[in-house]
Design an enzyme around this catalytic site. Structure first.
Site, PDB file in Angstrom:
ATOM      1  N   CYS A 217     -12.969   3.499 -28.551  1.00  7.42           N
ATOM      2  CA  CYS A 217     -14.282   4.083 -28.776  1.00  7.42           C
ATOM      3  C   CYS A 217     -14.981   4.419 -27.461  1.00  7.42           C
ATOM      4  CB  CYS A 217     -15.129   3.114 -29.592  1.00  7.42           C
ATOM      5  SG  CYS A 217     -14.301   2.637 -31.094  1.00  7.42           S
ATOM      6  N   GLU A 218     -14.402   5.299 -26.682  1.00  5.02           N
ATOM      7  CA  GLU A 218     -14.974   5.731 -25.405  1.00  5.02           C
ATOM      8  C   GLU A 218     -14.526   7.160 -25.175  1.00  5.02           C
ATOM      9  OE1 GLU A 218     -16.248   3.909 -22.513  1.00  5.02           O
ATOM     10  OE2 GLU A 218     -16.201   1.930 -23.474  1.00  5.02           O
TER      11      GLU A 218
ATOM     12  N   TYR B  56       0.096  -1.748 -12.250  1.00  4.01           N
ATOM     13  CA  TYR B  56      -1.343  -1.803 -12.527  1.00  4.01           C
ATOM     14  C   TYR B  56      -1.717  -1.215 -13.895  1.00  4.01           C
ATOM     15  CZ  TYR B  56      -1.431  -2.905  -7.559  1.00  4.01           C
ATOM     16  OH  TYR B  56      -1.213  -3.481  -6.335  1.00  4.01           O
TER      17      TYR B  56
ATOM     18  N   ARG C 249       2.922  -1.680  -5.895  1.00 12.08           N
ATOM     19  CA  ARG C 249       3.091  -0.414  -6.623  1.00 12.08           C
ATOM     20  C   ARG C 249       4.463   0.231  -6.385  1.00 12.08           C
ATOM     21  NH1 ARG C 249      -1.439   2.721  -7.781  1.00 12.08           N
ATOM     22  NH2 ARG C 249      -2.470   1.664  -6.041  1.00 12.08           N
TER      23      ARG C 249
ATOM     24  N   ARG D 148      -6.149   3.193 -15.715  1.00  6.60           N
ATOM     25  CA  ARG D 148      -6.182   3.849 -14.411  1.00  6.60           C
ATOM     26  C   ARG D 148      -6.773   5.274 -14.472  1.00  6.60           C
ATOM     27  NH1 ARG D 148      -2.679   4.955 -11.488  1.00  6.60           N
ATOM     28  NH2 ARG D 148      -3.589   4.279  -9.529  1.00  6.60           N
TER      29      ARG D 148
ATOM     30  N   GLU E  56       4.210  -6.435   1.954  1.00  4.89           N
ATOM     31  CA  GLU E  56       3.737  -6.967   0.671  1.00  4.89           C
ATOM     32  C   GLU E  56       3.572  -5.875  -0.382  1.00  4.89           C
ATOM     33  OE1 GLU E  56       0.901 -10.552   1.524  1.00  4.89           O
ATOM     34  OE2 GLU E  56      -0.260  -8.775   1.004  1.00  4.89           O
TER      35      GLU E  56
ATOM     36  N   GLY F  77       0.754  -1.248   0.000  1.00  6.53           N
ATOM     37  CA  GLY F  77       0.000   0.000   0.000  1.00  6.53           C
ATOM     38  C   GLY F  77       0.781   1.293   0.000  1.00  6.53           C
TER      39      GLY F  77
HETATM   40  N1  LLP Z   1      -1.432  -7.240  -0.751  1.00  4.96           N
HETATM   41  C1  LLP Z   1      -2.732  -7.370  -1.040  1.00  4.96           C
HETATM   42  C2  LLP Z   1      -3.513  -8.401  -0.368  1.00  4.96           C
HETATM   43  C3  LLP Z   1      -3.323  -6.537  -1.986  1.00  4.96           C
HETATM   44  O1  LLP Z   1      -4.606  -6.692  -2.276  1.00  4.96           O
HETATM   45  C4  LLP Z   1      -2.533  -5.567  -2.643  1.00  4.96           C
HETATM   46  C5  LLP Z   1      -3.122  -4.701  -3.655  1.00  4.96           C
HETATM   47  C6  LLP Z   1      -1.178  -5.473  -2.317  1.00  4.96           C
HETATM   48  C7  LLP Z   1      -0.657  -6.305  -1.353  1.00  4.96           C
HETATM   49  C8  LLP Z   1      -0.244  -4.484  -2.972  1.00  4.96           C
HETATM   50  O2  LLP Z   1      -0.609  -3.179  -2.742  1.00  4.96           O
HETATM   51  P1  LLP Z   1       0.294  -1.975  -3.325  1.00  4.96           P
HETATM   52  O3  LLP Z   1       1.607  -1.982  -2.583  1.00  4.96           O
HETATM   53  O4  LLP Z   1       0.464  -2.228  -4.757  1.00  4.96           O
HETATM   54  O5  LLP Z   1      -0.504  -0.754  -3.047  1.00  4.96           O
HETATM   55  N2  LLP Z   1      -5.554  -1.437  -9.341  1.00  4.96           N
HETATM   56  C9  LLP Z   1      -5.351  -0.435  -8.304  1.00  4.96           C
HETATM   57  C10 LLP Z   1      -4.634  -1.000  -7.109  1.00  4.96           C
HETATM   58  C11 LLP Z   1      -5.334  -2.175  -6.486  1.00  4.96           C
HETATM   59  C12 LLP Z   1      -4.568  -2.738  -5.326  1.00  4.96           C
HETATM   60  C13 LLP Z   1      -5.050  -4.102  -5.017  1.00  4.96           C
HETATM   61  N3  LLP Z   1      -4.355  -4.744  -3.970  1.00  4.96           N
HETATM   62  C14 LLP Z   1      -4.593   0.747  -8.923  1.00  4.96           C
HETATM   63  O6  LLP Z   1      -4.274   0.686 -10.092  1.00  4.96           O
HETATM   64  O7  LLP Z   1      -4.347   1.726  -8.246  1.00  4.96           O
END
Ligand code: LLP
Length: 451
Positions: free
Chosen positions: A380-381, A409, A312, A349, A309, A267
């Site tokens: 086409c959007e 992503y 991004r 995104r 974990e 996150g």
């Molecule tokens: N762990 C779990 C259980 C998760 O669901 C996620 C992301 C992560 C770790 C990694 O989170 P990060 O460090 O990447 O923030 N598609 C969206 C983001 C969806 C995140 C889903 N889960 C976007 O493009 O912003």
């Protein structure tokens, strides 16, 4: 008489800005050309075709190393798990393995990528709020390290499958700590009203622990939480940690079982725009690991193995997408649309989260960005835009447009809408480029058609 007091009209001053916060760490401008990993982006785009995802290998490795460094700095028993949903390819799995990190897979498909890469399966964490029976079978048969359990039904299913196979499956229970971080509503996951995990209210999480401890075929290793994504305010983590460690204490008092492992999810936010000032991995590591240590000591509990974990923050700034400007349409008095040879199929995104991206022209990178345009896709959007009203260097048809911070992503959420073929992915390092995912062909699109 005397000097006029009227201000003299002046040309606005434009400076060449420092885009380093949104570009990969090896990005440099040489004779006006953007280079990443020692490779000229405009030249690469013309050789390999556009749209094209480019990833800086050094940046990815550096981010993984930062996480390992700043977590183990505070507690030796820490593990960095790359969240594969942010960007998954066989080459990426291999890179994560080489860096000694673990991998979070969120579907049978992602597990298949880990297997194809020869990723050490004991370092795989399996996620998902509704894993199918097939996915559970595949994961247990493969010998994955941990399954992160999301429901009572899943606990039961794992117990049955593990017994059938004569194994004991290590699990973590996903807990919803009831914390709402300050981020887009679609990517908040830790609040009480969530489809993910077991809530702490009404005793659900404690009931899950009791069952996990008792059920045959299950080794209850610990807890997992993930409060959301693109988080800037680290206090949200501190609050969630306080809540979850308090729960660890309740578990100890009610069942006598010590939580051996605690996974605090991903996150950490990144810079998409120049004003963005995300936290550093160093600060994040301290907040997470020191926070856990402080609270477990208060409760007189043993310090667990700690896992983080990130997805991004490992790959987003490592990547750019290159496009060719195809048409330029000036809608008088409104805005100028620059349409490129990609769009919402390679980057959803902007349409989905109203995301912001910085943009530059790859071979005019030493010029000030003094035009304001909207980078539109070819689909086409009306909502098929990549960057709304962004500043960019004077742009002409045929220019290579570089959209920054697209390493997370974008490729992983790409689609074949309008039967668009998905772009290739190129890794760059030390002046060399290598295609790690080739561009799709029409034959790829037709491969599943059997009617
Ligand atoms: N762990 C779990 C259980 C998760 O669901 C996620 C992301 C992560 C770790 C990694 O989170 P990060 O460090 O990447 O923030 N598609 C969206 C983001 C969806 C995140 C889903 N889960 C976007 O493009 O912003």
């Amino acid at each position: 008489m005397g000097a006029t007091t009227e201000p003299i009209p002046q040309e606005p001053m434009f400076e060449v800005e420092d885009l380093s916060s949104v570009l990969p760490m090896t990005a440099e401008v040489v004779s006006g050309h953007l280079r990443i990993g020692g490779v000229d982006m405009a030249k690469l785009a013309r050789e390999r075709g556009t749209a094209l995802y480019v990833m800086d290998e050094a940046h990815i490795r550096n981010q993984l190393r930062e996480y390992v460094k700043w977590t183990t700095f505070h507690w030796k028993d820490c593990e960095t798990i790359f969240a594969g949903k942010a960007f998954m390819s066989v080459a990426m799995c291999r890179l994560v393995a080489e860096e000694g990190c673990a991998l979070d897979v969120s579907s049978g498909g992602e597990l298949a990528f880990a297997q194809a890469a020869g990723f050490p399966l004991e370092r795989v964490y399996v996620h998902g709020n509704n894993k199918t029976m097939l996915e559970l079978h595949e994961a247990i048969r493969a010998g994955v390290g941990r399954i992160v359990v999301d429901s009572f039904e899943e606990l039961q299913r794992i117990s049955c499958i593990a017994q059938e196979m004569g194994v004991e499956q290590g699990i973590l229970l996903r807990i919803t700590p009831g914390i709402k971080p300050d981020t887009h509503g679609y990517i908040q996951t830790g609040q009480n009203d969530s489809k993910f995990g077991f809530g702490l209210n009404h005793g659900l999480a404690m009931e899950a622990v009791r069952r996990a401890v008792e059920l045959p075929g299950i080794d209850f290793a610990g807890l997992h939480m993930h409060i959301g994504s693109q988080i800037f305010a680290l206090q949200s983590y501190s609050k969630a940690i306080e809540v979850i460690v308090h729960f660890m204490d309740e578990i100890m008092r009610e069942t006598g079982v010590a939580v051996r492992e605690l996974d605090t999810g991903g996150g950490l936010g990144i810079a998409y725009g120049l004003p963005d000032e995300p936290s550093t991995v160093e600060h994040y590591g301290k907040v997470i690991v020191d926070g856990i240590k402080e609270h477990v000591e208060e409760h007189d509990l043993p310090v667990p193995k700690i896992m983080v974990e990130p997805g991004r923050s490992i790959v987003a700034n490592a990547g750019v997408t290159l496009y060719t400007a195809g048409t330029i349409k000036d809608v008088p008095g409104i805005r100028t649309y620059v349409a490129v040879d990609g769009g919402m199929t390679d980057n959803i995104r902007t349409a989905l989260y109203d995301a912001h991206y910085e943009v530059l022209v790859a071979d005019k990178a030493d010029q000030p960005r003094k035009e304001v345009v909207t980078i539109a896709g070819k689909h086409c959007e009306t909502g098929d835009l990549i960057a709304r009203d962004v500043r960019v260097q004077p742009i002409e048809i045929g220019d290579i447009v570089c959209v920054c911070s697209t390493g997370a992503y974008c490729q992983s959420m790409a689609s074949n809408y309008n039967k668009q073929v998905r772009p290739a992915v190129v890794f760059v390092a030390d002046g060399e480029s290598r295609v790690v995912v080739r561009r799709e062909t029409y034959d790829d699109l037709l491969r599943c058609e059997v009617g």
